[in-house]
Motif scaffolding. Structure first.
Motif, short mmCIF file in Angstrom:
data_model
loop_
_atom_site.label_atom_id
_atom_site.label_comp_id
_atom_site.label_asym_id
_atom_site.label_seq_id
_atom_site.Cartn_x
_atom_site.Cartn_y
_atom_site.Cartn_z
N HIS A 162 0.82 -1.21 0.00
CA HIS A 162 0.00 0.00 0.00
C HIS A 162 0.85 1.26 0.00
O HIS A 162 2.00 1.26 0.47
CB HIS A 162 -0.98 -0.02 1.19
CG HIS A 162 -0.35 0.11 2.55
ND1 HIS A 162 0.17 1.28 3.03
CD2 HIS A 162 -0.18 -0.80 3.53
CE1 HIS A 162 0.64 1.10 4.24
NE2 HIS A 162 0.46 -0.17 4.58
N MET A 169 0.44 6.20 8.36
CA MET A 169 1.22 5.02 7.97
C MET A 169 1.94 5.25 6.65
O MET A 169 1.32 5.60 5.66
CB MET A 169 0.33 3.79 7.88
CG MET A 169 1.17 2.51 7.90
SD MET A 169 0.25 1.02 7.57
CE MET A 169 -0.40 0.68 9.16
N MET A 172 4.11 0.67 2.54
CA MET A 172 4.77 -0.59 2.90
C MET A 172 3.96 -1.75 2.37
O MET A 172 2.83 -1.58 1.91
CB MET A 172 4.89 -0.71 4.43
CG MET A 172 3.55 -0.86 5.13
SD MET A 172 3.66 -1.00 6.92
CE MET A 172 3.90 0.69 7.42
N MET A 174 2.26 -5.15 3.70
CA MET A 174 1.95 -5.78 4.99
C MET A 174 0.68 -6.62 4.88
O MET A 174 -0.09 -6.52 3.94
CB MET A 174 1.76 -4.72 6.08
CG MET A 174 0.60 -3.80 5.82
SD MET A 174 0.35 -2.61 7.16
CE MET A 174 -0.46 -3.64 8.37
N PHE A 176 -2.95 -7.73 6.39
CA PHE A 176 -4.08 -7.24 7.20
C PHE A 176 -4.99 -8.42 7.53
O PHE A 176 -5.10 -9.37 6.75
CB PHE A 176 -4.91 -6.23 6.41
CG PHE A 176 -4.19 -4.95 6.09
CD1 PHE A 176 -4.13 -3.92 7.02
CD2 PHE A 176 -3.58 -4.77 4.86
CE1 PHE A 176 -3.48 -2.74 6.74
CE2 PHE A 176 -2.91 -3.58 4.57
CZ PHE A 176 -2.86 -2.57 5.50
CU CU Z 1 0.96 -0.63 6.47
#
Ligand code: CU
Length: 209
Positions: A162, A169, A172, A174, A176
């Motif tokens: 994202h 934020m 990065m 990641m 979810f």
């Molecule tokens: Cu993130």
């Protein structure tokens, strides 16, 4: 939110050391931010569960010009402020740290944690309380909305590369979690999406771009 120019370099250094093996999603107040109203709490939110083992909170007592030079060497003058220890040793993504009443000034937090897989991780961040600061309270900046590309979908977990999410934020890749896998079952690798995430880093909304 205004960023202290003088902190940009230290922010950058912190970020690069932090990304080495640190799963930090975001911190509140944001690193380098100037806020008008003294926060009553701080937050450290990891992208995967971790335990805080140490949090050192200090007021920076050297002047700002000095901070740039000495801060980079890690020896700026600090007056430690005692915190209670309630926030330590809890395995969680989101950690809330109560603060005593703060005067105007620059504050530094240095923390250490243990990730789920037993890695020691650490980081630091700085914020300033000042009448020149932003009117935004720390709660106003928590709408984490942004865009990304789906990397993997597996059950109730989705990995997304994202861009920046809201104010907090940075970009990065990641993973979810979602409460219901139906929310993500129609998405697949490569899909361009818009997402909304809550402060526990649960994915609330996802739609095709
Ligand atoms: Cu993130």
């Amino acid at each position: 939110m205004r960023i202290l120019g003088i902190f940009v370099l230290s922010l950058f250094l912190n970020f690069s050391t932090a990304t080495a093996h640190s799963p930090v999603g975001f911190v509140v107040p944001k690193d380098g931010s100037i806020i008008k109203k003294a926060p009553e709490k701080m937050e450290i939110v990891f992208t995967a569960p971790a335990k805080l083992i140490k949090v050192e909170f200090s007021k920076v007592t050297s002047n700002q010009e000095k901070l740039l030079l000495s801060g980079l060497l890690g020896n700026e003058a600090l007056a430690p402020i005692k915190l209670d220890k309630e926030h330590l040793m809890k395995e969680s993504r989101r950690h809330i740290i109560s603060l005593p009443k703060l005067d105007d000034g620059i504050y530094k937090t240095a923390w250490r944690a243990l990730s789920e897989d037993g890695h020691a991780i650490k980081g630091e961040f700085i914020f300033e309380v000042s009448p020149k600061g932003s009117d935004l309270s720390v709660d106003d900046v928590k709408l984490l909305i942004g865009e990304g590309q789906v990397k993997r979908v597996r059950g109730t977990k989705i990995t997304i590369k994202h861009g920046p999410l809201g104010e907090l934020m940075p970009a990065m890749t990641m993973e979810f979690n979602v409460s219901d896998k139906k929310l993500i079952s129609n998405f697949k690798r490569g899909d361009e999406v818009k997402i909304q995430v809550n402060e526990e880093l649960q994915l609330l909304k996802i739609e095709s771009k």
